[in-house]
Design a protein around this motif. Structure first.
Motif, PDB file in Angstrom:
ATOM      1  N   GLN A   1       0.829  -1.199   0.000  1.00 13.82           N
ATOM      2  CA  GLN A   1       0.000   0.000   0.000  1.00 13.82           C
ATOM      3  C   GLN A   1       0.866   1.252   0.000  1.00 13.82           C
ATOM      4  O   GLN A   1       1.878   1.316   0.687  1.00 13.82           O
ATOM      5  CB  GLN A   1      -0.887  -0.006   1.240  1.00 13.82           C
ATOM      6  N   GLY A   2       0.470   2.248  -0.775  1.00 15.99           N
ATOM      7  CA  GLY A   2       1.100   3.570  -0.745  1.00 15.99           C
ATOM      8  C   GLY A   2       0.277   4.475   0.158  1.00 15.99           C
ATOM      9  O   GLY A   2      -0.949   4.456   0.094  1.00 15.99           O
ATOM     10  N   ASN A   3       0.946   5.255   1.011  1.00 11.57           N
ATOM     11  CA  ASN A   3       0.225   6.108   1.960  1.00 11.57           C
ATOM     12  C   ASN A   3       0.416   7.581   1.629  1.00 11.57           C
ATOM     13  O   ASN A   3       1.538   8.048   1.514  1.00 11.57           O
ATOM     14  CB  ASN A   3       0.714   5.841   3.386  1.00 11.57           C
ATOM     15  N   LEU A   4      -0.706   8.262   1.505  1.00  8.43           N
ATOM     16  CA  LEU A   4      -0.644   9.695   1.200  1.00  8.43           C
ATOM     17  C   LEU A   4      -1.168  10.488   2.393  1.00  8.43           C
ATOM     18  O   LEU A   4      -2.367  10.765   2.501  1.00  8.43           O
ATOM     19  CB  LEU A   4      -1.445   9.989  -0.077  1.00  8.43           C
ATOM     20  N   TRP A   5      -0.238  10.807   3.303  1.00  7.19           N
ATOM     21  CA  TRP A   5      -0.582  11.656   4.456  1.00  7.19           C
ATOM     22  C   TRP A   5      -0.655  13.096   3.976  1.00  7.19           C
ATOM     23  O   TRP A   5       0.079  13.490   3.052  1.00  7.19           O
ATOM     24  CB  TRP A   5       0.471  11.503   5.560  1.00  7.19           C
ATOM     25  N   CYS A   6      -1.506  13.894   4.589  1.00  4.45           N
ATOM     26  CA  CYS A   6      -1.813  15.190   3.971  1.00  4.45           C
ATOM     27  C   CYS A   6      -1.569  16.421   4.839  1.00  4.45           C
ATOM     28  O   CYS A   6      -2.204  17.452   4.615  1.00  4.45           O
ATOM     29  CB  CYS A   6      -3.240  15.170   3.453  1.00  4.45           C
ATOM     30  N   GLU A   7      -0.633  16.350   5.775  1.00  8.16           N
ATOM     31  CA  GLU A   7      -0.337  17.564   6.566  1.00  8.16           C
ATOM     32  C   GLU A   7      -0.010  18.741   5.641  1.00  8.16           C
ATOM     33  O   GLU A   7      -0.446  19.857   5.877  1.00  8.16           O
ATOM     34  CB  GLU A   7       0.863  17.333   7.497  1.00  8.16           C
ATOM     35  N   PHE A   8       0.801  18.477   4.621  1.00  8.04           N
ATOM     36  CA  PHE A   8       1.268  19.567   3.759  1.00  8.04           C
ATOM     37  C   PHE A   8       0.639  19.517   2.367  1.00  8.04           C
ATOM     38  O   PHE A   8       1.153  20.098   1.428  1.00  8.04           O
ATOM     39  CB  PHE A   8       2.797  19.550   3.685  1.00  8.04           C
ATOM     40  N   ILE A   9      -0.451  18.764   2.268  1.00  4.10           N
ATOM     41  CA  ILE A   9      -1.119  18.650   0.966  1.00  4.10           C
ATOM     42  C   ILE A   9      -2.500  19.259   1.114  1.00  4.10           C
ATOM     43  O   ILE A   9      -3.443  18.616   1.562  1.00  4.10           O
ATOM     44  CB  ILE A   9      -1.176  17.177   0.524  1.00  4.10           C
ATOM     45  N   SER A  10      -2.593  20.540   0.775  1.00  6.17           N
ATOM     46  CA  SER A  10      -3.817  21.252   1.117  1.00  6.17           C
ATOM     47  C   SER A  10      -4.783  21.393  -0.052  1.00  6.17           C
ATOM     48  O   SER A  10      -5.931  21.740   0.146  1.00  6.17           O
ATOM     49  CB  SER A  10      -3.467  22.629   1.681  1.00  6.17           C
ATOM     50  N   SER A  11      -4.337  21.113  -1.270  1.00  5.31           N
ATOM     51  CA  SER A  11      -5.256  21.269  -2.401  1.00  5.31           C
ATOM     52  C   SER A  11      -5.419  19.944  -3.141  1.00  5.31           C
ATOM     53  O   SER A  11      -4.570  19.058  -3.062  1.00  5.31           O
ATOM     54  CB  SER A  11      -4.724  22.322  -3.379  1.00  5.31           C
ATOM     55  N   ALA A  12      -6.528  19.872  -3.881  1.00  6.28           N
ATOM     56  CA  ALA A  12      -6.801  18.680  -4.688  1.00  6.28           C
ATOM     57  C   ALA A  12      -5.698  18.478  -5.732  1.00  6.28           C
ATOM     58  O   ALA A  12      -5.261  17.358  -5.985  1.00  6.28           O
ATOM     59  CB  ALA A  12      -8.159  18.833  -5.375  1.00  6.28           C
ATOM     60  N   GLU A  13      -5.209  19.588  -6.298  1.00  2.38           N
ATOM     61  CA  GLU A  13      -4.172  19.505  -7.337  1.00  2.38           C
ATOM     62  C   GLU A  13      -2.885  18.923  -6.764  1.00  2.38           C
ATOM     63  O   GLU A  13      -2.251  18.068  -7.379  1.00  2.38           O
ATOM     64  CB  GLU A  13      -3.867  20.893  -7.918  1.00  2.38           C
ATOM     65  N   GLN A  14      -2.521  19.385  -5.573  1.00  3.56           N
ATOM     66  CA  GLN A  14      -1.279  18.902  -4.977  1.00  3.56           C
ATOM     67  C   GLN A  14      -1.401  17.434  -4.575  1.00  3.56           C
ATOM     68  O   GLN A  14      -0.444  16.666  -4.654  1.00  3.56           O
ATOM     69  CB  GLN A  14      -0.925  19.771  -3.760  1.00  3.56           C
ATOM     70  N   PHE A  15      -2.600  17.046  -4.160  1.00  4.53           N
ATOM     71  CA  PHE A  15      -2.872  15.650  -3.791  1.00  4.53           C
ATOM     72  C   PHE A  15      -2.584  14.745  -4.998  1.00  4.53           C
ATOM     73  O   PHE A  15      -1.860  13.748  -4.897  1.00  4.53           O
ATOM     74  CB  PHE A  15      -4.338  15.554  -3.351  1.00  4.53           C
ATOM     75  N   GLU A  16      -3.134  15.119  -6.151  1.00  4.44           N
ATOM     76  CA  GLU A  16      -2.921  14.304  -7.352  1.00  4.44           C
ATOM     77  C   GLU A  16      -1.452  14.329  -7.787  1.00  4.44           C
ATOM     78  O   GLU A  16      -0.914  13.322  -8.242  1.00  4.44           O
ATOM     79  CB  GLU A  16      -3.820  14.811  -8.491  1.00  4.44           C
ATOM     80  N   TYR A  17      -0.828  15.479  -7.624  1.00  2.00           N
ATOM     81  CA  TYR A  17       0.593  15.632  -7.978  1.00  2.00           C
ATOM     82  C   TYR A  17       1.467  14.667  -7.169  1.00  2.00           C
ATOM     83  O   TYR A  17       2.425  14.088  -7.687  1.00  2.00           O
ATOM     84  CB  TYR A  17       0.972  17.090  -7.715  1.00  2.00           C
ATOM     85  N   MET A  18       1.124  14.489  -5.890  1.00  2.00           N
ATOM     86  CA  MET A  18       1.897  13.573  -5.049  1.00  2.00           C
ATOM     87  C   MET A  18       1.567  12.110  -5.366  1.00  2.00           C
ATOM     88  O   MET A  18       2.401  11.224  -5.240  1.00  2.00           O
ATOM     89  CB  MET A  18       1.627  13.846  -3.566  1.00  2.00           C
ATOM     90  N   LEU A  19       0.314  11.868  -5.770  1.00  2.00           N
ATOM     91  CA  LEU A  19      -0.165  10.493  -5.976  1.00  2.00           C
ATOM     92  C   LEU A  19       0.320   9.891  -7.300  1.00  2.00           C
ATOM     93  O   LEU A  19       0.689   8.714  -7.362  1.00  2.00           O
ATOM     94  CB  LEU A  19      -1.697  10.522  -5.930  1.00  2.00           C
ATOM     95  N   TYR A  20       0.314  10.699  -8.345  1.00  2.00           N
ATOM     96  CA  TYR A  20       0.657  10.184  -9.684  1.00  2.00           C
ATOM     97  C   TYR A  20       1.955  10.810 -10.187  1.00  2.00           C
ATOM     98  O   TYR A  20       2.099  12.020 -10.117  1.00  2.00           O
ATOM     99  CB  TYR A  20      -0.475  10.499 -10.668  1.00  2.00           C
ATOM    100  N   PRO A  21       2.881  10.020 -10.700  1.00  2.00           N
ATOM    101  CA  PRO A  21       2.733   8.612 -11.082  1.00  2.00           C
ATOM    102  C   PRO A  21       3.160   7.592 -10.014  1.00  2.00           C
ATOM    103  O   PRO A  21       3.182   6.403 -10.303  1.00  2.00           O
ATOM    104  CB  PRO A  21       3.669   8.506 -12.294  1.00  2.00           C
ATOM    105  N   ARG A  22       3.460   8.020  -8.785  1.00  2.00           N
ATOM    106  CA  ARG A  22       3.980   7.007  -7.856  1.00  2.00           C
ATOM    107  C   ARG A  22       2.983   5.886  -7.557  1.00  2.00           C
ATOM    108  O   ARG A  22       3.393   4.742  -7.309  1.00  2.00           O
ATOM    109  CB  ARG A  22       4.485   7.688  -6.579  1.00  2.00           C
TER     110      ARG A  22
END
Ligand SMILES: [Zn+2]
Length: 659
Positions: free
Chosen positions: A433-454
């Protein structure tokens, strides 16, 4: 002649375009177990007319040796000029086959004739979304499920409760949503900097949100129709400050007046705490059909339990030797409750502290060793080590990325992970499983940026056999998929612009002190020793992350003496330092250089001072402390001094350069 050249290159270009429009199975993520390409091609539109055969004798024979989960998801595809055939024995297998066909269809107008035989390596292939620190709504989650499904992932873990906000409707404890789901501070950083204040939904300036039961019903249904299971996580007994704000009676109390004590941990001595979680988890179970229910269990501070009279009484009565066993008592009780409802308790690897509850499954996040240990004790384990699978870490050079929590896990690092390495009994390894913790991920765009392509890499590790995986080939496919989903409105990291690892870490630096002995007046941190006493003069410099084994850490000031072997002219002394305040690593406020001829009598030659403004040093930072001097000496003493400020705990340096 020139004219001929032009027309020839135009023809070649046209041919190349035609060829790239013919899509074969070698384009797909995750890479299929095996395939062969035959002559001919068919129009992609033929995918819609694929014929399904569920009792093909040869296919059934072929999948017979596989594990149940792999047999269920296994499929075969034959693409011939006469048509497309799918072979599978379950709806899931048919769905995975259609996913492969749709993937290929999405890439071009015609498909190469081929045969594919495919099944997953692991039963659990997933990602975790932290929607507590910064809330993400139903529509955003549904949008991501589309990509996860196309990657043949089968698990989405939602981190629904944490200090920063409660994110799911609970009828029996309404304050969880009317109060603990709202706060002052739109982003986690603002909320945190403002002193972590919660709000009522109706308060002016309140920010937040939660998933209603109807939202959850839609998410679960949407995911299930794509063969994705949604695992809910209700964090306990730590990371629960939001629960205690809404229901202070669940907090520990002080020894004197019995007043609630502020902490992020709920009181385990209080029966009301168990009534609360039975009710909450009862509603969670009604909403989420998942066999696994995640109860967190990580990073409890445990301090309030040591003093609370109720917790002390519980420990005495149950014969528990300390707060680790007290936590374990709670996890076991919750585990029994879940198993009475036919569910399995899943938790972060801290649930092993004080003894692991019978039948509990573990998510190994603090490296891999806890997962290995749980498997040796015959528990099921999902691997999500922070050394490979933490998608909130930087994926590229920190100065070219939005602020992240720290670390450095680029795509190739994620991809290099093999969950089975070091595992004694593979049957207990559920997957990755990949874990995307979001303390420093405040926008939807940044969330996707961190998620893809990893996330693509997590999917391929979980599905494809280790022996068919190759990073250069994967990178080619990841680049292509990133481009396609970008066109569909996803904000992916641009792999083509990847800067890569810190350049200094790729070359050995040659200087006068290289190979010289270093004496430590204050020892380096046992936790971050790098390669030991030679680390600061071995010519090797650190990468973007201090955990790459070239940075040496000091949980104190640094005070070292380099012995050049003989008296020499010296004109420069320098060292790189690393800072990441969220990880308690800071730059020194001053570096003092002194020299000596005999190693005992030092004369001070230079003091470099630096103003450190933590507010302007967010994320990971690197600074060279270089000092010009003009001396003749054998010994060089370098003393780096920490500022007297909060979170200035560690110093990290990688090399003392002397010239
Ligand atoms: Zn207590």
């Amino acid at each position: 002649m020139i004219k001929l050249k032009i027309s020839l290159s135009a023809m070649l270009l046209a041919l190349a375009t035609t060829l790239s429009a013919q899509v074969g199975p070698d384009e797909v993520i995750p890479r299929p177990v095996r395939y062969s390409v035959t002559n001919g091609m068919v129009p992609s539109s033929m995918v819609e007319d694929a014929v399904v055969i569920s009792d093909d004798a040869e296919f059934v024979r072929e999948i017979f040796p596989l594990d149940d989960f792999a047999r269920r998801e296994a499929y075969g595809i034959e693409i011939t000029p006469g048509g497309i055939t799918i072979k599978a024995v379950s709806d899931e297998g048919i769905y995975r086959a259609r996913t492969t066909l749709e993937y290929m269809k999405g890439m071009g107008e015609s498909l190469k004739c081929c045969t594919i035989f495919d099944y997953p390596r692991f039963r659990h292939r997933g990602v975790m979304f932290d929607i507590s620190r910064n809330f993400r709504d139903k529509d955003f989650i549904l949008k991501q499920i589309d990509v996860l499904a196309s990657l043949k992932m089968n698990s989405l873990h939602l981190h629904l409760a944490d200090d920063a906000g409660w994110r799911v409707e609970i009828g029996s404890y309404p304050e969880l949503c009317s109060r603990a789901a709202y706060r002052f501070g739109k982003t986690w950083e603002e909320w945190s900097a403002g002193g972590c204040h919660y709000a009522n939904r109706s308060d002016a300036g309140a920010s937040g949100g939660f998933l209603t039961k109807e939202d959850v019903r839609q998410i679960v249904k949407y995911a299930a129709s794509r063969h994705i299971n949604v695992i809910p996580e209700i964090e306990l007994p730590g990371h629960s400050a939001e629960v205690l704000d809404a229901y202070p009676s669940l907090a520990c109390v002080d020894e004197v007046g019995g007043e609630p004590v502020f902490s992020s941990d709920v009181c385990i001595g209080n029966e009301a705490t168990f009534a609360f979680y039975d009710a909450v988890l009862g509603e969670i179970i009604d909403m989420f059909p998942s066999e696994y229910i995640h109860i967190g269990g990580d990073e409890a501070s445990k301090g309030s339990w040591e003093k609370c009279p109720r917790c002390k009484e519980r420990m005495l009565k149950e014969g528990l030797s300390g707060v680790d066993e007290l936590q374990s008592y709670m996890i076991r009780r919750i585990g029994k409750f879940l198993s009475s409802k036919g569910r399995i308790l899943l938790g972060w690897d801290e649930i092993m502290q004080g003894g692991l509850a019978a039948g509990a499954a573990v998510m190994s996040w603090r490296g891999t060793q806890n997962g290995e240990e749980a498997i040796r004790a015959s528990h099921d384990v999902i691997m999500s080590p922070n050394t490979y699978c933490y998608l909130d870490y930087y994926q590229d050079a920190p100065m070219y990325c939005p602020r992240a929590i720290g670390g450095y896990i680029p795509l190739d690092k994620v991809y290099s992970y093999d969950p089975a390495e070091g595992i004694s009994d593979i049957s207990h390894l559920l997957g990755i499983q990949g874990n995307l913790w979001c303390e420093f991920i405040s926008s939807a765009e940044q969330f996707e940026y961190m998620l893809y392509p990893r996330a693509f890499a997590i999917a391929e590790i979980g599905w494809s056999p280790q022996e068919v995986r190759s990073y250069p080939d994967f990178r080619r496919r990841a680049l292509s998929l990133s481009k396609r989903i970008s066109k569909r409105g996803y904000n992916t990291f641009n792999l083509e612009e990847e800067f890569g690892e810190r350049p200094q870490s790729k070359e050995v630096v040659s200087h006068m002190a290289r190979g010289c002995a270093v004496k430590y007046n204050i020892p380096y941190s046992k936790k971050y020793p790098s390669t030991g006493t030679d680390a600061l003069t071995d010519g090797k410099q650190g990468g973007w992350s201090y955990s790459n084994n070239a940075w040496q850490g000091f949980s104190s000031d640094m005070d070292v003496v380099v012995d050049l072997g003989e008296k020499k002219p010296i004109h420069y002394v320098g060292a790189w330092f690393f800072s990441c305040i969220t990880n308690w690593v800071a730059f020194p406020e001053k570096m003092e250089i002194s020299v000596s001829d005999d190693g005992s009598d030092f004369r001070s030659v230079y003091t470099l001072r630096r103003e450190i403004d933590d507010d302007n040093l967010k994320g990971s930072n690197y600074a060279l402390y270089g000092v010009p001097i003009s001396e003749n000496a054998r010994y060089v003493r370098v003393r780096a001094v920490r500022a007297d400020k909060p979170r200035h705990e560690f110093l990290f340096t990688d090399e003392i350069v002397v010239n």
